[in-house]
Design an enzyme around this catalytic site. Structure first.
Site, PDB file in Angstrom:
ATOM      1  N   GLU A 138      -2.018   5.614  20.164  1.00  0.00           N
ATOM      2  CA  GLU A 138      -1.681   6.958  19.733  1.00  0.00           C
ATOM      3  C   GLU A 138      -2.670   7.355  18.637  1.00  0.00           C
ATOM      4  OE1 GLU A 138       1.991   7.431  17.552  1.00  0.00           O
ATOM      5  OE2 GLU A 138       2.391   9.287  18.626  1.00  0.00           O
ATOM      6  N   GLU A 170      12.810   7.123  16.622  1.00  0.00           N
ATOM      7  CA  GLU A 170      11.998   8.097  17.362  1.00  0.00           C
ATOM      8  C   GLU A 170      10.559   7.807  16.972  1.00  0.00           C
ATOM      9  OE1 GLU A 170       9.863  10.538  18.517  1.00  0.00           O
ATOM     10  OE2 GLU A 170      10.632  12.107  17.186  1.00  0.00           O
ATOM     11  N   LYS A 217      14.804  10.370   3.184  1.00  0.00           N
ATOM     12  CA  LYS A 217      13.515  10.270   2.485  1.00  0.00           C
ATOM     13  C   LYS A 217      12.415  10.923   3.327  1.00  0.00           C
ATOM     14  CE  LYS A 217      10.125   7.353   2.616  1.00  0.00           C
ATOM     15  NZ  LYS A 217       8.929   8.182   2.380  1.00  0.00           N
ATOM     16  N   CYS A 257       4.299  13.506  18.194  1.00  0.00           N
ATOM     17  CA  CYS A 257       4.590  12.237  18.881  1.00  0.00           C
ATOM     18  C   CYS A 257       4.564  12.415  20.398  1.00  0.00           C
ATOM     19  CB  CYS A 257       5.928  11.698  18.428  1.00  0.00           C
ATOM     20  SG  CYS A 257       7.206  12.942  18.380  1.00  0.00           S
TER      21      CYS A 257
HETATM   22  P1  NDP Z   1       5.023   5.725   9.193  1.00  0.00           P
HETATM   23  O1  NDP Z   1       5.891   5.111  10.203  1.00  0.00           O
HETATM   24  O2  NDP Z   1       4.216   4.844   8.326  1.00  0.00           O
HETATM   25  O3  NDP Z   1       5.901   6.663   8.235  1.00  0.00           O
HETATM   26  C1  NDP Z   1       7.021   7.413   8.632  1.00  0.00           C
HETATM   27  C2  NDP Z   1       8.020   7.446   7.482  1.00  0.00           C
HETATM   28  O4  NDP Z   1       8.486   6.120   7.217  1.00  0.00           O
HETATM   29  C3  NDP Z   1       7.430   7.927   6.173  1.00  0.00           C
HETATM   30  O5  NDP Z   1       8.449   8.595   5.446  1.00  0.00           O
HETATM   31  C4  NDP Z   1       7.039   6.635   5.497  1.00  0.00           C
HETATM   32  O6  NDP Z   1       6.894   6.779   4.126  1.00  0.00           O
HETATM   33  C5  NDP Z   1       8.199   5.755   5.871  1.00  0.00           C
HETATM   34  N1  NDP Z   1       7.940   4.334   5.861  1.00  0.00           N
HETATM   35  C6  NDP Z   1       6.754   3.683   5.854  1.00  0.00           C
HETATM   36  N2  NDP Z   1       6.956   2.346   5.872  1.00  0.00           N
HETATM   37  C7  NDP Z   1       8.293   2.153   5.917  1.00  0.00           C
HETATM   38  C8  NDP Z   1       9.131   1.000   5.959  1.00  0.00           C
HETATM   39  N3  NDP Z   1       8.628  -0.222   6.001  1.00  0.00           N
HETATM   40  N4  NDP Z   1      10.459   1.174   6.024  1.00  0.00           N
HETATM   41  C9  NDP Z   1      10.989   2.404   6.020  1.00  0.00           C
HETATM   42  N5  NDP Z   1      10.255   3.537   5.951  1.00  0.00           N
HETATM   43  C10 NDP Z   1       8.926   3.408   5.906  1.00  0.00           C
HETATM   44  O7  NDP Z   1       4.102   6.739   9.893  1.00  0.00           O
HETATM   45  P2  NDP Z   1       2.915   7.523   9.233  1.00  0.00           P
HETATM   46  O8  NDP Z   1       3.506   8.725   8.674  1.00  0.00           O
HETATM   47  O9  NDP Z   1       2.081   6.718   8.296  1.00  0.00           O
HETATM   48  O10 NDP Z   1       2.043   7.769  10.506  1.00  0.00           O
HETATM   49  C11 NDP Z   1       1.295   6.738  11.112  1.00  0.00           C
HETATM   50  C12 NDP Z   1       1.383   6.832  12.599  1.00  0.00           C
HETATM   51  O11 NDP Z   1       2.752   6.946  13.020  1.00  0.00           O
HETATM   52  C13 NDP Z   1       0.750   8.063  13.165  1.00  0.00           C
HETATM   53  O12 NDP Z   1      -0.615   7.895  13.386  1.00  0.00           O
HETATM   54  C14 NDP Z   1       1.504   8.217  14.457  1.00  0.00           C
HETATM   55  O13 NDP Z   1       0.976   7.359  15.412  1.00  0.00           O
HETATM   56  C15 NDP Z   1       2.881   7.744  14.148  1.00  0.00           C
HETATM   57  N6  NDP Z   1       3.839   8.811  13.843  1.00  0.00           N
HETATM   58  C16 NDP Z   1       4.731   9.192  14.801  1.00  0.00           C
HETATM   59  C17 NDP Z   1       5.597  10.221  14.541  1.00  0.00           C
HETATM   60  C18 NDP Z   1       6.582  10.682  15.504  1.00  0.00           C
HETATM   61  O14 NDP Z   1       7.079  11.786  15.354  1.00  0.00           O
HETATM   62  N7  NDP Z   1       6.966   9.907  16.482  1.00  0.00           N
HETATM   63  C19 NDP Z   1       5.575  10.927  13.281  1.00  0.00           C
HETATM   64  C20 NDP Z   1       4.653  10.430  12.330  1.00  0.00           C
HETATM   65  C21 NDP Z   1       3.835   9.401  12.618  1.00  0.00           C
HETATM   66  P3  NDP Z   1       5.519   7.298   3.498  1.00  0.00           P
HETATM   67  O15 NDP Z   1       4.800   8.104   4.529  1.00  0.00           O
HETATM   68  O16 NDP Z   1       5.952   8.108   2.358  1.00  0.00           O
HETATM   69  O17 NDP Z   1       4.734   6.091   3.138  1.00  0.00           O
END
Ligand code: NDP
Length: 870
Positions: A398, A267, A193, A301
């Site tokens: 972050e 990750e 997803k 990240c």
């Molecule tokens: P999230 O952890 O909210 O989202 C990452 C993915 O997980 C998206 O596909 C999201 O769906 C999905 N998701 C959200 N909630 C759940 C759940 N309960 N169970 C399973 N999957 C879920 O990160 P965000 O994209 O909202 O980013 C927020 C913060 O996360 C950023 O500010 C940053 O700090 C961190 N981040 C870190 C990353 C990394 O590479 N380490 C990458 C991205 C974010 P959807 O977005 O469609 O709601």
């Protein structure tokens, strides 16, 4: 939308001409569907609109999944796993991956445009970094498919089954390839997803996958928001979960998977320190700082979001940095000259604003680049905070945006302390001309990747992943493969089928899958066969039964020995001999073993332990408490620095010495276990096990490390490092062999341990403590607690200074609770479904408590280039 470039000299008022890429290359359609079972299908969720964050204009509508679609996608993946993917040869699998790699390369410009439109990142980055690196991941992993037996995980490593994968929005296609390619190479099928705001590039990848004739159901792409991600990772038909995203969601996932036995890699976020020493090549370092925090608008990240500058050069670095940042061009991401694109969403922009406002409120000094800010779209100008202290939110959280917090340091030790002063541990940068300092810093920094005199380098051959709350597991390299293989050799590998051999596992199709009929050519539903999940559940209940049986047996022994004793007294009275004439032995109360000493338990409670040839009550042992657990963790933490930095040779010698000492007490231990022939055999195996692990200490780096053939002028190597303090519950049976088999692999790699001994048969453990105390093992490296695991272990699982848990000896319900508690601080958890200590040990137990760190350094000249290696 091109912004005028600020000029350094008034006389030279030149500017770049606009160089926009054509949006038409992206061939966007009005509407996109999901990809399930080899078909483009509508989901049962509502359509969503995806917008261009640089213009706020709608790009397309996208069909999304409802929970029922997750069932269908998982069933499709299961059917494809059973019917096709696990049956075709590994070489064939590899060829499919090569085809996908080619397909990405052939449509690379189209993908770059789609990515930039949907994400907001500069076209220069999507074109030169994201898309080529995505293709490279498929290419790299294609080559592994038929060489898995050489990956170091046994002769016939088996896939896990169906992988459920969730990815974020910051590198949509790249994250998809980081997840899909290794999963497929290892023989798994996938349901993935993407983030709701960036679904387009992976749906173009779906077309490439379809064009590659990948069998239907091998890759399934479902769209939707977090609720669909949650439904996917919690789906009972999933065998392995891989997640990239926020630490908070990672924590939730670890908690919700507690007790399921499903493999998990996370990750998560980071707050990397980029450390500039006064002998660094300052101009190059400034480039590295800029690349470290402004690449991809800081939505990275591993971004170098905390700059640590040595005080003596702080002024110079700050001045040069501001001058350089002022030249960065922010604006239309489709312009090939743009350096800083758009923030991906209004929500993320609001988050960045919110956190940076706290920087002002807390007294930091904000400097904002003078670049013009476009009046449409989500933009945030490059920002630098000085006068930052470690306690400020901008130094801790972050931000995930183009915001740099600058701190200073005087000595290398201060730099290390400040750099490591974060719950995260994903990456770090070091800038210095001194080779020895680079290697010293690389080893002292608690981060999964250390870039020296460069930053933000990625390559499929080099493992990437976090320490501490940045998650666990690796992506890329040999260690990345292990996330998708059944490498748990604790009970002899593997319920699953070797990758590339026919499979017999699977769930029947739960629902009709669009485009897949059971019995359709090339795919079968696999009805009636046993699922991995079932096997795991069975193994767990078997382990629980063994543990319970041991407890019941021990209780019975207690009861019996009490009865025997009463009988002896009766007999002596009947024979007219006064009981007082018999010698009553000095009763012994065993204390705990913490920090090399034997303190009494703070609980003030003891319980009776059995042992000896006839299972009589031999001693009282301490009932450990919460305070004891905390003391033991403190001792283990204190010992960690010395033990982890001891030479591998030294550690090997110490462990070998323990074996020698145990050999000298062979008869005593045999008696403690029951004095039977099998008890002698068990003691001998425990001794041999120590010898076995003593020989591992100086092999770990060569077996689990690697020289990484990365692209570009870099030397990169990956090296294993200890995780930290490991808390373990020793098995309830095999009180010596089980304990040694748990303890030795933990300390072999330099971890320190807090171990709860077998509750009802603790005498081998407390006697082993006496051996350890008189061996060369430094105090605190191993700490042994006795008592009820259900009482003690929750404190260890929740303790912020415990880095990992080994739940080998935990009963099922306790195990689930502990796994859930561990998610609070994202501890690594090793909870083997089954174990058999009479078998030769594999490597899973050591690997469970190893981090892999990748270190990069330019060869020849210091690298000035931006991120990416292609
Ligand atoms: P999230 O952890 O909210 O989202 C990452 C993915 O997980 C998206 O596909 C999201 O769906 C999905 N998701 C959200 N909630 C759940 C759940 N309960 N169970 C399973 N999957 C879920 O990160 P965000 O994209 O909202 O980013 C927020 C913060 O996360 C950023 O500010 C940053 O700090 C961190 N981040 C870190 C990353 C990394 O590479 N380490 C990458 C991205 C974010 P959807 O977005 O469609 O709601």
């Amino acid at each position: 939308m091109t912004s005028p470039r600020p000029t350094a000299s008034a006389g030279l008022d030149w500017d770049y001409a606009p160089a926009p890429e054509s949006a038409a290359i992206g061939r966007l359609r009005d509407r996109y569907q999901m990809y399930v079972g080899g078909q483009f299908v509508d989901g049962r969720g509502d359509d969503v609109k995806t917008v261009n964050p640089a213009t706020e204009e709608m790009l397309a509508t996208v069909s999304t999944a409802a929970a029922a679609d997750v069932d269908v996608a998982v069933a499709a993946a299961r059917a494809a796993y059973d019917g096709v993917w696990s049956r075709i040869s590994a070489a064939e699998r590899g060829k499919y991956l090569y085809r996908i790699a080619r397909g990405i390369a052939e449509r690379s410009r189209e993908l770059a445009v789609v990515e930039t439109l949907d994400n907001g990142k500069p076209i220069r980055e999507s074109r030169d970094v994201d898309i080529p690196t995505a293709a490279a991941h498929f290419f790299y992993h294609a080559g592994w498919a038929d060489k898995l037996e050489h990956a170091g995980y046994g002769a016939a490593p088996a896939p896990l089954g169906v992988a459920g994968q969730v990815i974020p929005w910051n590198f949509p296609l790249l994250m998809a390839s980081w997840k899909i390619a290794p999963a497929l190479a290892a023989g798994n099928t996938v349901v993935i997803k993407p983030a709701e705001t960036t679904p387009l590039s992976i749906l173009v990848l779906a077309e490439i996958i379809a064009d590659a004739d990948l069998p239907p159901g091998v890759v399934n792409i479902i769209t939707g928001a977090g609720d669909i991600g949650a439904a996917l990772v919690n789906h009972p038909g999933i065998d392995k979960v891989a997640f990239t995203g926020s630490t908070e969601v990672g924590r939730q996932i670890q908690s919700s998977l507690a007790g399921t036995g499903r493999k998990l890699t996370l990750e998560l976020g980071g707050k990397a320190a980029n450390i500039i020493f006064d002998d660094a090549p300052i101009d190059q370092a400034v480039e590295g700082i800029v690349n470290g925090i402004f690449f991809n608008q800081g939505h990275v990240c591993c971004a170098g979001s905390r700059l640590l500058v040595q005080e003596s050069v702080a002024e110079e670095v700050n001045a040069k940095l501001r001058a350089r940042i002022a030249t960065l061009r922010m604006g239309d991401p489709m312009d090939k000259n743009t350096d800083i694109g758009a923030i991906n969403s209004a929500t993320q922009l609001a988050t960045i604003r919110d956190i940076t406002d706290t920087g002002d409120a807390e007294g930091a000094e904000r400097w904002t680049s003078p670049c013009p800010v476009p009046d449409r779209g989500f933009f945030f100008p490059p920002t630098v905070f000085t006068q930052v202290s470690q306690s400020m939110r901008i130094a801790r959280d972050e931000i995930f945006g183009p915001v740099l917090s600058v701190l200073t340091f005087r000595t290398p030790d201060e730099a290390i302390t400040k750099a490591n002063n974060t719950p995260y541990g994903l990456s770090a940068g070091v800038w210095t001309e001194k080779g020895s300092r680079i290697l010293g810093m690389a080893s002292a920094l608690r981060a999964g990747v250390v870039w020296a005199n460069t930053f933000n380098r990625f390559d499929p051959a080099a493992a990437f992943g976090g320490y501490k709350e940045s998650g666990f597991g690796r992506e890329g390299g040999r260690s990345g493969l292990s996330a998708y293989l059944n490498t748990d050799d604790d009970a002899g590998v593997a319920a699953a089928t070797p990758a590339g051999a026919p499979a017999a596992l699977g769930l029947p199709l739960a629902a009709p899958v669009p485009g897949i009929a059971a019995g359709a050519p090339g795919i079968s539903a696999g009805a009636g066969s046993r699922s991995d999940e079932l096997a795991v559940a069975e193994a767990l209940s078997e382990a629980e039964a063994v543990a319970d049986a041991a407890a019941v047996l021990a209780d019975a022994q207690v009861a019996q020995s009490v009865a025997d004793h009463a009988e002896q007294v009766d007999q002596s009275i009947a024979a007219g001999t006064a009981q007082s004439a018999q010698r009553i032995s000095v009763s012994k109360t065993y204390k705990l073993y913490i920090g090399g000493a034997f303190p009494r338990s703070e609980s003030g409670r003891t319980y009776q332990a059995t042992g000896g040839p006839d299972g009589t009550i031999l001693a009282n042992v301490a009932q450990g408490s919460r305070k004891d657990a905390r003391d033991a963790v403190a001792a283990a933490r204190k010992a960690f620095k010395g033990w982890s930095s001891a030479t591998a040779y030294n550690r090997g010698q110490v462990i070998y010495r323990i074996a020698e000492m145990l050999e000298g007490r062979r008869a005593q231990f045999t008696d403690l276990l029951g004095g039977r022939t099998q008890d002698t055999a068990s003691v001998d195996e425990a001794i041999d096990r120590l010898v076995h692990y003593a020989g591992w200490t100086d092999k770990l780096a060569s077996v689990f490390g690697s020289a990484n053939p990365v692209a570009g002028p870099f030397f990169s190597f990956s090296t294993p490092e200890p995780t930290g303090v490991v808390a373990a519950i020793a098995p309830q049976h095999d009180p010596l062999l089980g304990l040694v088999s748990v303890l030795a692999p933990i300390i072999t790699s330099g971890n320190t341990a807090v171990i709860i001994a077998a509750q009802h048969q603790p005498l081998a453990a407390v006697t082993l403590a006496e051996v350890l105390a008189t061996s060369d093992l430094p105090g605190g490296v191993v700490n042994l607690l006795t008592g009820d695991p259900a009482e003690i272990a929750p404190h260890l699982a929740a303790h912020a200074d415990v880095n990992a848990l080994d739940l080998t000896g935990a009963a099922t319900t306790l195990r689930t609770d502990l796994e859930r508690a561990a998610s609070g601080t994202l501890k690594r958890v090793y909870a083997p479904a089954a174990h058999d200590f009479t078998r030769a040990p594999g490597t899973a137990r050591m690997r469970a408590f190893l981090e892999v760190k990748s270190v990069w350094h330019p060869t020849g000249a210091v690298s000035l280039a931006g991120g990416g290696g292609y």
